[in-house]
Design a protein around this motif. Structure first.
Motif, short mmCIF file in Angstrom:
data_model
loop_
_atom_site.label_atom_id
_atom_site.label_comp_id
_atom_site.label_asym_id
_atom_site.label_seq_id
_atom_site.Cartn_x
_atom_site.Cartn_y
_atom_site.Cartn_z
N THR A 6 11.10 -2.27 -2.80
CA THR A 6 11.89 -3.30 -3.47
C THR A 6 11.47 -4.70 -3.04
N VAL A 7 11.18 -4.85 -1.74
CA VAL A 7 10.73 -6.15 -1.24
C VAL A 7 9.38 -6.52 -1.84
N ALA A 10 9.89 -7.64 -5.34
CA ALA A 10 10.54 -8.95 -5.37
C ALA A 10 9.52 -10.06 -5.09
N LEU A 11 8.67 -9.85 -4.11
CA LEU A 11 7.64 -10.85 -3.80
C LEU A 11 6.60 -10.92 -4.91
N TRP A 12 6.31 -9.78 -5.54
CA TRP A 12 5.38 -9.77 -6.67
C TRP A 12 5.92 -10.62 -7.82
N LEU A 20 1.91 -13.29 -2.39
CA LEU A 20 2.95 -13.10 -1.37
C LEU A 20 3.16 -11.63 -1.04
N HIS A 21 3.14 -10.78 -2.07
CA HIS A 21 3.36 -9.35 -1.81
C HIS A 21 2.21 -8.74 -1.04
N PRO A 53 3.49 0.64 -5.92
CA PRO A 53 3.88 1.81 -5.12
C PRO A 53 2.73 2.37 -4.28
N ALA A 54 1.53 2.41 -4.85
CA ALA A 54 0.37 2.91 -4.09
C ALA A 54 0.03 1.96 -2.94
#
Length: 340
Positions: A6-7, A10-12, A20-21, A53-54
Motif C-alpha cells: 500500500t505504501v 501511495a508513493l507511486w 519515490l516508490h 507487487p513484484a
C-alpha cells in the motif's frame, strides 16, 4: 521491517515520476532513471502499476536475506527484455540530446563527451532492477562508434543502438547486495541528488544563459506545430488545448489570477532582455529597443537600398549590405510583440 504494498502504491501515485516508490523499495538505479526521465517519459511510470507487487516482493526477499532464485544460477544470463532494450535506446538518445544542448561547446565533444553521455544513459537502464551489464564494454562501444558519425546531430541514435546491443550481449544478474539498512537514507539521497545535479546543471545553465532564445525557440516550435493543422481548425484547437493543460492545471491549483499576472510579468521581463547579437542588430539598423516590426522593415529597406552594391560603388558597400541583411534576419525571427 518488510515493505508494504500500500505504501509503494501511495508513493507511486504521489511521486511516481520522481521515483519515490523506488527509493522506498531500495531500487536506487531505477529511482535515478525516473528522476532524470520523469518516470520513463510517463510510459514507464504507467506501466509500473502492474509491476509494483513484484518490486515489493523482491525488496522483501532482499531484506530477509533470501537470494532470488534467478541469482543462484549465475552462469545463466537473464532473458532479453524488449522493453528494457527499447528503454536503453531511448534513454541513450535522450542523454545524447541533452549533452548536445548543454555541452556541445566543450572540446572533443563528439569524440568523448557525447559517446560517454549516451553510454551513461544506456547503462543506467541496463542496471535497473536485478540485472546489470558491463559498463566498460558499453562505454568502449560508444567511443568506437562516435567517430564514424562525427559532427552529426543524429549521432546519438546510432551510438545508442550500438551501446544497447553491447549492453544486451553482456547482460547478467547482479551479485547479492548487502542489506539496504547498511546504507542510510541520507547518503542514498545525497548520491541521487548529486547525480541529478550533474545531469541537469549543464542543461539548466545553457537554458538560462540563453533564456530569450530558448523562449522563442519553444514558442516557434509550438507555433509550427499548430500551423501544421491549419486545414483542420477543430484539430488545431484540440492540440492547442492539450498543450495548455499544464498551465491550466497550475492556474487551477494556485487559484489563477495572481499566478497568471506573475507569469505575465516574468515573460515581459524575459522578452525585453536582448542578447548581444540583437543589441548589435538594433545598432546596425539605427533602431530603438521598442521599434515595431514595421519600423524594422522600413529601416531595412531604406538602408539596403542605400548600401546595395549595385547602387553604391564604394568598397565597403558589399560588407555593409551583408551586415544590414544579417541584422534584419536576427530581428525578423522574433514575434511582433517583442518590439512593441
Amino acid at each position: 521491517m518488510g515493505k508494504r504494498l500500500t505504501v509503494a502504491y501511495a508513493l507511486w501515485a504521489a511521486g511516481g515520476p520522481l521515483g519515490l516508490h523506488h527509493i522506498y523499495l531500495g531500487r536506487d538505479s531505477h529511482a535515478l532513471l525516473w528522476m532524470l526521465t520523469f518516470g520513463g517519459f510517463g510510459i514507464g511510470w504507467a506501466r509500473e502499476f502492474v509491476r509494483i507487487p513484484a518490486y515489493v516482493n523482491e525488496a522483501n526477499q532482499e531484506t530477509a536475506g533470501v537470494k532470488i532464485r534467478r541469482q543462484r544460477d549465475a552462469a545463466a544470463p537473464p532473458p532479453i527484455g524488449l522493453a528494457r532494450l527499447a528503454g536503453q535506446v531511448c534513454v541513450g538518445i535522450y542523454f545524447g540530446t541533452v549533452s548536445l544542448i548543454g555541452l556541445s561547446s566543450m572540446s572533443f565533444f563528439y569524440l568523448i563527451v557525447l559517446p560517454l553521455s549516451v553510454g551513461a544513459g544506456v547503462y543506467l537502464v541496463a542496471d535497473v532492477g536485478q540485472q546489470t551489464s558491463d559498463l566498460q564494454k558499453t562505454m568502449t562501444a560508444c567511443l568506437i562508434t562516435s567517430p564514424i558519425f562525427y559532427g552529426s546531430t543524429l549521432s546519438p541514435l546510432p551510438i545508442s543502438l550500438v551501446a544497447s546491443v553491447t549492453a544486451a550481449q553482456h547482460r547478467r544478474f547482479k551479485s547479492p547486495r548487502p542489506a539496504r539498512s547498511a546504507h542510510g537514507l541520507g547518503p542514498r539521497l545525497y548520491k541521487l541528488g548529486m547525480a541529478w545535479l550533474a545531469f541537469s546543471a549543464p542543461l539548466g545553465y545553457c537554458i538560462f544563459h540563453n533564456t530569450t532564445a530558448t523562449v522563442y525557440y519553444i514558442s516557434d516550435c509550438l507555433a509550427s506545430l499548430l500551423n501544421f493543422f491549419w486545414f483542420f481548425p477543430w484539430l488545431r484547437g484540440f492540440v492547442e488545448y492539450m498543450l495548455l493543460i499544464p498551465y491550466r492545471i497550475l492556474c487551477a491549483i494556485t487559484g489563477g489570477g495572481y499566478t497568471e499576472e506573475v507569469w505575465k510579468k516574468v515573460l515581459e521581463i524575459l522578452l525585453r532582455e536582448y542578447t548581444e547579437r540583437e543589441i548589435d542588430a538594433l545598432h546596425v539598423l539605427s533602431l530603438k529597443a521598442d521599434a515595431s516590426v514595421e519600423e524594422i522593415a522600413h529601416k531595412y529597406r531604406e538602408l539596403a537600398k542605400t548600401w546595395h552594391p549595385d547602387h553604391n560603388p564604394s568598397k565597403e558597400a558589399e560588407a555593409m549590405f551583408i551586415k544590414i541583411h544579417d541584422a534584419y534576419e536576427v530581428l525578423r525571427r522574433h514575434k511582433p510583440n517583442r518590439f512593441k
